[in-house]
Design an enzyme around this catalytic site. Structure first.
Site, mmCIF file in Angstrom:
data_model
loop_
_atom_site.group_PDB
_atom_site.id
_atom_site.type_symbol
_atom_site.label_atom_id
_atom_site.label_comp_id
_atom_site.label_asym_id
_atom_site.label_seq_id
_atom_site.Cartn_x
_atom_site.Cartn_y
_atom_site.Cartn_z
ATOM 1 N N ASP A 1 -0.685 -6.195 0.282
ATOM 2 C CA ASP A 1 -1.368 -5.455 1.362
ATOM 3 C C ASP A 1 -2.971 -5.325 1.493
ATOM 4 O O ASP A 1 -3.496 -5.055 0.335
ATOM 5 C CB ASP A 1 -0.722 -4.064 1.362
ATOM 6 C CG ASP A 1 0.449 -4.083 2.224
ATOM 7 O OD1 ASP A 1 0.648 -4.817 3.122
ATOM 8 O OD2 ASP A 1 1.438 -3.194 1.989
ATOM 9 N N ASP B 1 0.835 -1.066 0.008
ATOM 10 C CA ASP B 1 -0.020 0.107 0.195
ATOM 11 C C ASP B 1 1.119 1.132 -0.018
ATOM 12 O O ASP B 1 0.335 2.346 -0.092
ATOM 13 C CB ASP B 1 -1.009 0.051 1.248
ATOM 14 C CG ASP B 1 -0.501 0.033 2.706
ATOM 15 O OD1 ASP B 1 0.920 -0.219 2.607
ATOM 16 O OD2 ASP B 1 -1.033 -0.151 3.500
ATOM 17 N N SER B 2 2.313 1.176 -0.078
ATOM 18 C CA SER B 2 3.000 2.421 -0.269
ATOM 19 C C SER B 2 2.642 2.870 -1.655
ATOM 20 O O SER B 2 3.219 4.114 -1.849
ATOM 21 C CB SER B 2 4.356 1.671 -0.135
ATOM 22 O OG SER B 2 4.692 0.746 -1.115
ATOM 23 N N LYS C 1 -1.038 -9.532 3.083
ATOM 24 C CA LYS C 1 -0.317 -8.800 4.188
ATOM 25 C C LYS C 1 -1.107 -7.942 5.103
ATOM 26 O O LYS C 1 -1.721 -7.191 4.664
ATOM 27 C CB LYS C 1 1.054 -8.273 3.662
ATOM 28 C CG LYS C 1 1.761 -7.623 4.665
ATOM 29 C CD LYS C 1 3.350 -7.407 4.321
ATOM 30 C CE LYS C 1 3.564 -5.864 3.656
ATOM 31 N NZ LYS C 1 3.056 -4.827 4.447
ATOM 32 N N GLU D 1 10.123 -4.115 9.955
ATOM 33 C CA GLU D 1 10.475 -2.696 9.330
ATOM 34 C C GLU D 1 10.776 -1.804 10.303
ATOM 35 O O GLU D 1 10.393 -1.871 11.717
ATOM 36 C CB GLU D 1 9.048 -2.191 8.657
ATOM 37 C CG GLU D 1 9.274 -0.714 8.030
ATOM 38 C CD GLU D 1 8.280 -0.412 7.123
ATOM 39 O OE1 GLU D 1 7.218 -1.124 6.680
ATOM 40 O OE2 GLU D 1 8.343 1.109 6.750
ATOM 41 N N GLU E 1 -0.872 -5.373 8.864
ATOM 42 C CA GLU E 1 -0.048 -4.746 9.908
ATOM 43 C C GLU E 1 -0.447 -5.315 11.343
ATOM 44 O O GLU E 1 -1.563 -4.970 11.616
ATOM 45 C CB GLU E 1 0.239 -3.582 9.504
ATOM 46 C CG GLU E 1 0.830 -3.181 8.387
ATOM 47 C CD GLU E 1 0.887 -1.595 7.928
ATOM 48 O OE1 GLU E 1 0.709 -0.689 8.699
ATOM 49 O OE2 GLU E 1 1.452 -1.241 6.714
#
Ligand code: KIV
Length: 268
Positions: free
Chosen positions: A84, A45-46, A114, A183, A116
């Site tokens: 993501d 999602d960057s 993925k 990260e 978070e």
């Protein structure tokens, strides 16, 4: 050319072979990374920052992720595609996470999703993996929490925070996660987590001792116009094509030459 699977990655970890990963968001770049031999392509999602120009990843929607995942999937023959779950597409309930993950796999052709977070995501990870959705966890600096963390800051520097991150990593593995992104954390913490876990770790700003490395593609090509993190390296320097730069990155990761001490954080 055998496709990369979760089994390939687990075997690489056991053999001490470094896993290479980069982000991609479209067909042409995904084809190039796949051809060069990148094992894991992350549709991160960057993309909200490097493609869409937002200040954070928060505005990215599940529709955006499905769209970019489909584009990437058309370019991949070998790489494992990890996509993501964007902000607010999985936090409300386990069922919401399953619906969103289902879209990424069925419409976006993701091989793994993925998400978070640590302890708070353990039930969700178990729910997904028990329903045949492979999951990659993401701990340390979790960019979707940027406002709660007070910025894009290195995490796990203090002993209590480091202990919590280790517990989170272990809990995600025990809930069924098959891969874990670490990260922006001290290299020593990432090294400990990597040694403690059965599942492979992929580091970004987490030192050279992770099982693999990932960078945001625009950062490693030096084309993101805003300031980039200390852990990013521009591999276009000294290379005259994108393919040569990606090959240099792959080579440096496989030889354990990237990240160097200048891209690495220490504990407090
Ligand atoms: O959003 C992203 O691109 C990521 C990777 C850098 C791991 O989370």
């Amino acid at each position: 050319m055998k496709p990369v699977t979760v089994t390939t990655l687990a075997t690489m970890k056991r053999a001490g072979e470094k896993i290479t990963s980069l982000t991609a968001y479209d067909y042409s770049f995904a084809s190039l990374l796949d051809r060069v031999g990148i094992e894991v392509i992350i549709v991160g999602d960057s993309l909200g920052m490097v493609l869409q120009g937002h200040e954070t990843t928060l505005p990215v929607t599940i529709d955006d992720m499905v769209y970019h995942s489909r584009c990437v999937a058309r370019g991949c023959r070998r790489a494992l595609i990890v996509v993501d779950l964007p902000f607010m597409s999985y936090e409300a309930s386990r069922e919401q996470a399953l619906t969103s993950a289902g879209r990424l796999m069925q419409q976006g052709h993701a091989h793994m999703v993925k998400l978070e977070g640590g302890a708070s995501m353990v039930d969700t990870v178990r729910f997904l993996t028990e329903r045949n959705v492979p999951v990659c966890g993401h701990v340390g600096l979790t960019p979707q929490s940027v406002h709660q963390l007070g910025g894009f800051r290195v995490q796990g520097r203090e002993p209590e925070a480091a202990a919590r991150t280790r517990e989170d990593a272990r809990a995600l593995q025990d809930a069924g996660a098959s891969l874990l992104v670490l990260e922006s954390m001290p290299a020593s913490l990432a090294q400990t987590i990597t040694a403690e876990l059965r599942i492979p770790t992929i580091g970004i700003g987490a030192g050279v001792d992770c099982d693999g490395q990932v960078l945001v593609l625009q950062d490693m090509l030096g084309i993101y116009p805003r300031p980039t993190p200390k852990f990013a390296k521009n591999f276009m320097q000294g290379h005259d094509s994108i393919e040569a730069a990606v090959k240099a990155y792959v080579d440096a990761v496989r030889k354990g030459e990237f990240p160097g001490p200048e891209h690495t954080f220490k504990e407090a």
